[in-house]
Scaffold this active site. Structure first.
Site, short mmCIF file in Angstrom:
data_model
loop_
_atom_site.label_atom_id
_atom_site.label_comp_id
_atom_site.label_asym_id
_atom_site.label_seq_id
_atom_site.Cartn_x
_atom_site.Cartn_y
_atom_site.Cartn_z
N ASP A 94 0.81 -1.23 0.00
CA ASP A 94 0.00 0.00 0.00
C ASP A 94 0.84 1.27 0.00
O ASP A 94 2.00 1.29 0.37
CB ASP A 94 -0.97 0.00 1.19
CG ASP A 94 -0.25 -0.14 2.53
OD1 ASP A 94 0.72 -0.91 2.62
OD2 ASP A 94 -0.66 0.55 3.49
N GLU A 101 -0.72 -1.98 5.09
CA GLU A 101 0.18 -1.93 6.26
C GLU A 101 0.07 -0.59 6.97
O GLU A 101 0.15 -0.52 8.19
CB GLU A 101 1.64 -2.17 5.82
CG GLU A 101 2.63 -2.28 6.98
CD GLU A 101 3.01 -0.95 7.61
OE1 GLU A 101 3.11 -0.87 8.84
OE2 GLU A 101 3.21 0.03 6.87
NI NI Z 1 6.45 1.35 5.52
#
Ligand code: NI
Length: 404
Positions: A91, A149
């Site tokens: 991401d 994340e």
């Molecule tokens: Ni990172």
């Protein structure tokens, strides 16, 4: 705006094998494709599509749509053996890129400002290399391409959906490209590498009124100010000084006029610590402090407290394995930063709670090329030489852990 305190090393790439060096132009190309199409957490459709397309081209079995946009691929060695997982996050961040490079973000307001485009690329390159060289290892390597994340977190839902089973994963490794370290270094340690991340949001309810008639009010700003000060004593007076911790109040919102006493005040912030035994401690102490102060002033409060990510804890044996490989690849012992630790957080921690493993930092800054802005900065970029180094380290870790 540079964050690198260590001098750049003379990077000797002679330990990177020819087949991986030959892959370097493609690694750069894939990374730049991904960099131009950054997507936020659980929206990684193009990114996951790119990963799946490459895996298909190479005939690598994989599954898509795990925890919404996650992808899991398996590459099998020429003999049966252990199962090692390699995890990469996919991401990007809600940041407008300010780099004037040909591969700059094409998605307004979104940017790969943490290097996850590089992580995805390194995992892809490793999968390709190993699929071409199954004779070099025994067992199975499971590649986990993880969404979100940066939040709200893709690791936990992927685990719930069974990515560590079928086949059962024995160990997990992962890396973060790291601009706090120069190219040619690896930051690694056993035990806690990154901190637990907890988030709080507290609203203090007083009683508003006229700025000149305080005796009729409960001033939420005064109460919240006492709270901000008292919260500083959790780390300075309550936590064992040999254990690290952070309590940061990151925002304080109250009031709107110079002659009005504020009715409410809102404080938000974050808590960090390494020692898993401190879980629950900060939350409890914070509640005691806020409730005691509010009670003494006649105010009330509402506290939302989120135990967001646990600390990233590396297993001693796997960390030693990764360190010995990194020493081989980097060649100079000076390139290993042995006690690298940061109060930053990562949801790699969930994988490491389930199976032994190691997460490490791969130095990626290069001051001489102007590539040293910190992570999450609109001018963040890294030295792409690190891509091939990452593939080399992962490939050697597989060969050592899954010895043929
Ligand atoms: Ni990172």
């Amino acid at each position: 705006m540079v964050s690198t305190s260590l001098p750049a090393l003379n990077v000797n790439l002679s330990r990177i094998r020819t087949a991986i060096q030959a892959l370097q132009p493609q690694l750069v190309e894939w990374r730049r494709v991904l960099h131009q199409r950054p997507e936020l957490g659980f929206q990684e459709e193009l990114t996951a599509g790119f990963v799946a397309q490459k895996l298909r081209e190479w005939g690598i079995p994989h599954q898509t749509g795990i925890a919404q946009t996650g992808v899991v691929a398996t590459v099998t060695g020429s003999q049966p053996g252990p199962v090692l997982a390699i995890r990469a996050d996919m991401d990007a961040l809600p940041i407008q890129e300010e780099n004037e490079v040909p591969y700059r973000s094409q998605h307004p307001g979104k940017m790969h400002a943490c290097g996850h485009d590089g992580h995805t690329t390194i995992a892809l390159g490793t999968a390709y290399y190993l699929s071409q060289h199954p004779e070099r290892f025994a067992g199975t390597v499971k590649f986990i391409f993880q969404p979100a994340e940066e939040g709200p977190g893709g690791a936990e839902p992927m685990i719930r959906e069974g990515v560590l089973q079928n086949p059962q994963v024995d160990a997990v490794i992962g890396l973060h490209l790291w601009n706090n370290l120069p190219l040619g270094t690896v930051g690694i340690r056993e035990g806690a590498l990154m901190a637990a991340v907890e988030l709080f949001d507290c609203t203090i309810q007083g009683r508003g009124g006229h700025g000149a008639i305080p005796q009729q009010t409960i001033d939420a700003i005064v109460v919240a100010s006492q709270v901000v000060n008292a919260l500083q004593t959790i780390v300075s007076r309550n936590v064992d000084p040999l254990k690290a911790g952070v309590v940061t109040v990151g925002s304080f919102h109250a009031g709107h006029a110079n002659n009005v006493i504020a009715d409410t005040a809102r404080l938000t912030g974050t808590v960090r610590y390494f020692d898993p035994s401190l879980k629950g401690f900060f939350r409890e102490r914070m509640e005691q402090i806020i409730s005691g102060i509010c009670q003494s002033y006649g105010a009330t409060y509402h506290l939302d407290y989120d135990e967001f990510y646990p600390p990233v804890i590396n297993d001693r044996n796997i960390a030693n394995l990764v360190r010995s490989i990194a020493e081989e690849v980097i060649e100079t012992p000076i390139g290993i930063v042995p006690d690298c630790q940061t109060m930053g957080g990562e949801d790699m921690s969930y994988f490491l709670q389930e199976v032994p493993g190691c997460y490490f930092f791969l130095g990626a800054a290069n001051l001489s090329k102007g590539l040293a802005y910190p992570h999450h900065h609109p001018r963040f970029d890294f030295d792409e030489t690190a891509l091939g180094m990452g593939v080399e380290i992962f490939a050697r870790c597989v060969e050592k852990f899954c010895q043929a």
